[in-house]
Design a protein around this motif. Structure first.
Motif, PDB file in Angstrom:
ATOM      1  N   GLU A 155       0.821  -1.207   0.000  1.00  0.00           N
ATOM      2  CA  GLU A 155       0.000   0.000   0.000  1.00  0.00           C
ATOM      3  C   GLU A 155       0.860   1.263   0.000  1.00  0.00           C
ATOM      4  O   GLU A 155       0.547   2.237  -0.703  1.00  0.00           O
ATOM      5  CB  GLU A 155      -0.924  -0.007   1.218  1.00  0.00           C
ATOM      6  N   SER A 156       1.945   1.260   0.759  1.00  0.00           N
ATOM      7  CA  SER A 156       2.807   2.445   0.835  1.00  0.00           C
ATOM      8  C   SER A 156       3.411   2.776  -0.519  1.00  0.00           C
ATOM      9  O   SER A 156       3.548   3.954  -0.890  1.00  0.00           O
ATOM     10  CB  SER A 156       3.913   2.229   1.867  1.00  0.00           C
ATOM     11  N   TYR A 157       3.779   1.718  -1.273  1.00  0.00           N
ATOM     12  CA  TYR A 157       4.339   1.946  -2.608  1.00  0.00           C
ATOM     13  C   TYR A 157       3.276   2.504  -3.558  1.00  0.00           C
ATOM     14  O   TYR A 157       3.540   3.427  -4.337  1.00  0.00           O
ATOM     15  CB  TYR A 157       4.907   0.643  -3.173  1.00  0.00           C
ATOM     16  N   VAL A 158       2.070   1.935  -3.504  1.00  0.00           N
ATOM     17  CA  VAL A 158       0.992   2.379  -4.384  1.00  0.00           C
ATOM     18  C   VAL A 158       0.631   3.830  -4.079  1.00  0.00           C
ATOM     19  O   VAL A 158       0.329   4.607  -4.990  1.00  0.00           O
ATOM     20  CB  VAL A 158      -0.240   1.470  -4.254  1.00  0.00           C
ATOM     21  N   LYS A 159       0.675   4.208  -2.796  1.00  0.00           N
ATOM     22  CA  LYS A 159       0.374   5.605  -2.417  1.00  0.00           C
ATOM     23  C   LYS A 159       1.369   6.565  -3.078  1.00  0.00           C
ATOM     24  O   LYS A 159       0.982   7.580  -3.671  1.00  0.00           O
ATOM     25  CB  LYS A 159       0.428   5.759  -0.895  1.00  0.00           C
ATOM     26  N   LYS A 160       2.640   6.248  -3.004  1.00  0.00           N
ATOM     27  CA  LYS A 160       3.658   7.083  -3.653  1.00  0.00           C
ATOM     28  C   LYS A 160       3.448   7.097  -5.162  1.00  0.00           C
ATOM     29  O   LYS A 160       3.630   8.125  -5.824  1.00  0.00           O
ATOM     30  CB  LYS A 160       5.061   6.573  -3.319  1.00  0.00           C
ATOM     31  N   SER A 161       3.047   5.949  -5.707  1.00  0.00           N
ATOM     32  CA  SER A 161       2.874   5.813  -7.152  1.00  0.00           C
ATOM     33  C   SER A 161       1.738   6.690  -7.691  1.00  0.00           C
ATOM     34  O   SER A 161       1.886   7.321  -8.738  1.00  0.00           O
ATOM     35  CB  SER A 161       2.623   4.352  -7.512  1.00  0.00           C
ATOM     36  N   ILE A 162       0.607   6.725  -6.982  1.00  0.00           N
ATOM     37  CA  ILE A 162      -0.514   7.534  -7.499  1.00  0.00           C
ATOM     38  C   ILE A 162      -0.174   9.018  -7.454  1.00  0.00           C
ATOM     39  O   ILE A 162      -0.613   9.794  -8.309  1.00  0.00           O
ATOM     40  CB  ILE A 162      -1.854   7.243  -6.787  1.00  0.00           C
ATOM     41  N   ASP A 163       0.622   9.414  -6.467  1.00  0.00           N
ATOM     42  CA  ASP A 163       1.036  10.820  -6.405  1.00  0.00           C
ATOM     43  C   ASP A 163       1.969  11.151  -7.564  1.00  0.00           C
ATOM     44  O   ASP A 163       1.884  12.233  -8.163  1.00  0.00           O
ATOM     45  CB  ASP A 163       1.710  11.116  -5.067  1.00  0.00           C
ATOM     46  N   LEU A 164       2.869  10.221  -7.890  1.00  0.00           N
ATOM     47  CA  LEU A 164       3.758  10.413  -9.033  1.00  0.00           C
ATOM     48  C   LEU A 164       2.957  10.438 -10.334  1.00  0.00           C
ATOM     49  O   LEU A 164       3.191  11.280 -11.211  1.00  0.00           O
ATOM     50  CB  LEU A 164       4.804   9.298  -9.073  1.00  0.00           C
ATOM     51  N   THR A 165       1.996   9.516 -10.463  1.00  0.00           N
ATOM     52  CA  THR A 165       1.142   9.483 -11.653  1.00  0.00           C
ATOM     53  C   THR A 165       0.378  10.794 -11.810  1.00  0.00           C
ATOM     54  O   THR A 165       0.204  11.294 -12.930  1.00  0.00           O
ATOM     55  CB  THR A 165       0.173   8.282 -11.573  1.00  0.00           C
ATOM     56  N   TYR A 166      -0.059  11.372 -10.703  1.00  0.00           N
ATOM     57  CA  TYR A 166      -0.757  12.663 -10.739  1.00  0.00           C
ATOM     58  C   TYR A 166       0.169  13.768 -11.250  1.00  0.00           C
ATOM     59  O   TYR A 166      -0.212  14.564 -12.128  1.00  0.00           O
ATOM     60  CB  TYR A 166      -1.278  12.997  -9.347  1.00  0.00           C
ATOM     61  N   ARG A 167       1.387  13.802 -10.746  1.00  0.00           N
ATOM     62  CA  ARG A 167       2.332  14.836 -11.198  1.00  0.00           C
ATOM     63  C   ARG A 167       2.682  14.637 -12.675  1.00  0.00           C
ATOM     64  O   ARG A 167       2.791  15.600 -13.434  1.00  0.00           O
ATOM     65  CB  ARG A 167       3.587  14.825 -10.321  1.00  0.00           C
ATOM     66  N   TRP A 168       2.839  13.377 -13.074  1.00  0.00           N
ATOM     67  CA  TRP A 168       3.123  13.091 -14.480  1.00  0.00           C
ATOM     68  C   TRP A 168       1.924  13.442 -15.365  1.00  0.00           C
ATOM     69  O   TRP A 168       2.100  13.890 -16.499  1.00  0.00           O
ATOM     70  CB  TRP A 168       3.477  11.614 -14.644  1.00  0.00           C
ATOM     71  N   ALA A 169       0.706  13.236 -14.846  1.00  0.00           N
ATOM     72  CA  ALA A 169      -0.497  13.594 -15.618  1.00  0.00           C
ATOM     73  C   ALA A 169      -0.548  15.096 -15.871  1.00  0.00           C
ATOM     74  O   ALA A 169      -0.898  15.535 -16.974  1.00  0.00           O
ATOM     75  CB  ALA A 169      -1.748  13.132 -14.878  1.00  0.00           C
TER      76      ALA A 169
END
Length: 373
Positions: A155-169
């Motif tokens: 879960e901790s990795y996925v949390k960081k990932s969605i934030d990165l995906t948001y910045r990349w979006a």
């Protein structure tokens, strides 16, 4: 030029019928998009696709970037002219291929460093690179660059990932230069509902032309995939297309249409066709079985495709066992016709007010037939 009109909603499920318009024509949803990885749907010509009724196909940004290269495609006037396809094209961002096919070196805030699966070359792709490549390809619908996390993931990795995906979006949207090309954002979050909700809210706040559910059908169970897809569509706007990436079986399509999904793509119909596995209204059919040596039946008596109208199971088995190239084409024509007819029939059922009954009947027939047709 891009628009989406919601035409009908089913009263018993979340199924929807809609109409997408682009400069290359209309897309009637629910829709299935055949996958044309490197600029061709394997074993199938554009003429075949027109005959089958395909309204949109998918191209892979990662593969087209490696060969022939986006500059080559642009020199020919874009992907439509290069492959002689006059209808719609969606290109993915390249993110999924980078994560699934390549020996990855490093994910950074800037983008992804990785090695080519073809020759091992060191490469880098950023959100800006992805949009630049897709712009040169000239697709009707582009996808924002995202990180597709594997299953299972902490879960901790996925949390960081969605934030990165948001910045990349955000960076993907800022990099867009051609307003004629629609741009879809991708919702991630793995199988964690609260993270799916958070990702949906983040991506939708950027106001894309449409939205995709990414990161499913990557190893989780079917029931879990359906549950997460159903949950996620609750947070997706009604007035924008909803795309479930990389899904799936005929059963997946029907179930996810009932959960409010509009668009699908998958290599399954063509890949299975090349391996002799055919989809029918009564389950799956293995064309190499000895049962069909003397069979003069078509693959599916209820199918109106070129293959079923002209060739017997006995002949198709012979072609497949003899490793004739024609087997790949004829099998692929049938499987793609089955998929596209399935979503077309689902659309008609939604518009006619009987989708729930249609879905139940279809699933029952396919389950009874199983893999023993």
């Amino acid at each position: 030029m891009f628009s989406f009109t919601l035409e009908n909603k089913d009263t018993k499920t979340k199924a929807r019928a809609g109409l997408i318009k682009t400069s290359h024509g209309e897309i009637h949803t629910p829709i299935f998009m055949p996958v044309g990885t490197v600029g061709s749907v394997k074993a199938i010509s554009p003429h075949d696709l027109y005959e089958i009724g395909a309204e949109i196909i998918l191209g892979n940004t990662y593969h087209l970037h490696l060969r022939p290269g986006e500059e080559v495609v642009e020199k020919f006037g874009g992907l439509h002219k290069f492959i002689s396809w006059k209808r719609n094209i969606l290109t993915d961002s390249g993110g999924f291929q980078v994560f699934s096919l390549s020996e990855m070196n490093k994910i950074t805030e800037d983008g992804v460093h990785f090695r080519s699966h073809l020759d091992g070359r060191k490469l880098f792709i950023s959100p800006e690179d992805s949009i630049r490549i897709q712009t040169k390809l000239g697709s009707d619908i582009m996808m924002a660059f995202d990180e597709c996390v594997p299953y299972p993931s902490e879960e901790s990795y996925v949390k960081k990932s969605i934030d990165l995906t948001y910045r990349w979006a955000k960076r993907s949207k800022d990099a867009r230069t051609n307003p004629e090309q629609a741009l879809f954002g991708i919702i991630q979050g793995g199988v964690y509902k609260h993270l799916r909700k958070q990702s949906a809210e983040q991506i939708i706040s950027l106001d894309f032309d449409g939205y995709a559910i990414g990161g499913l059908s990557v190893g989780e169970t079917n029931d879990l995939m359906y549950e997460i897809a159903d949950y996620t569509t609750d947070f997706m706007p009604e007035d924008k297309p909803r795309y479930l990436m990389g899904v799936g079986t005929p059963e997946d399509l029907l179930n996810c249409i009932s959960h409010g999904v509009d668009m699908f793509d998958c290599v399954m119909p063509t890949r299975n066709a090349r391996n002799g596995l055919l989809f029918t209204n009564n389950g799956r059919l293995h064309i190499k079985r000895t049962d069909w040596i003397y069979s003069d039946e078509p693959i599916d008596k209820d199918c109106n495709c070129y293959t079923c109208k002209n060739f017997s199971r006995g002949y198709l088995r012979h072609l497949y066992k003899a490793q004739e190239l024609l087997a790949l084409r004829l099998n692929s024509i049938h499987n793609l016709t089955f998929y596209i007819s399935l979503v077309k029939d689902a659309r008609n059922a939604i518009k006619g007010g009987y989708f729930a009954e249609f879905k139940q009947e279809k699933l029952k027939k396919m389950k009874i037939g199983g893999d023993n047709v």
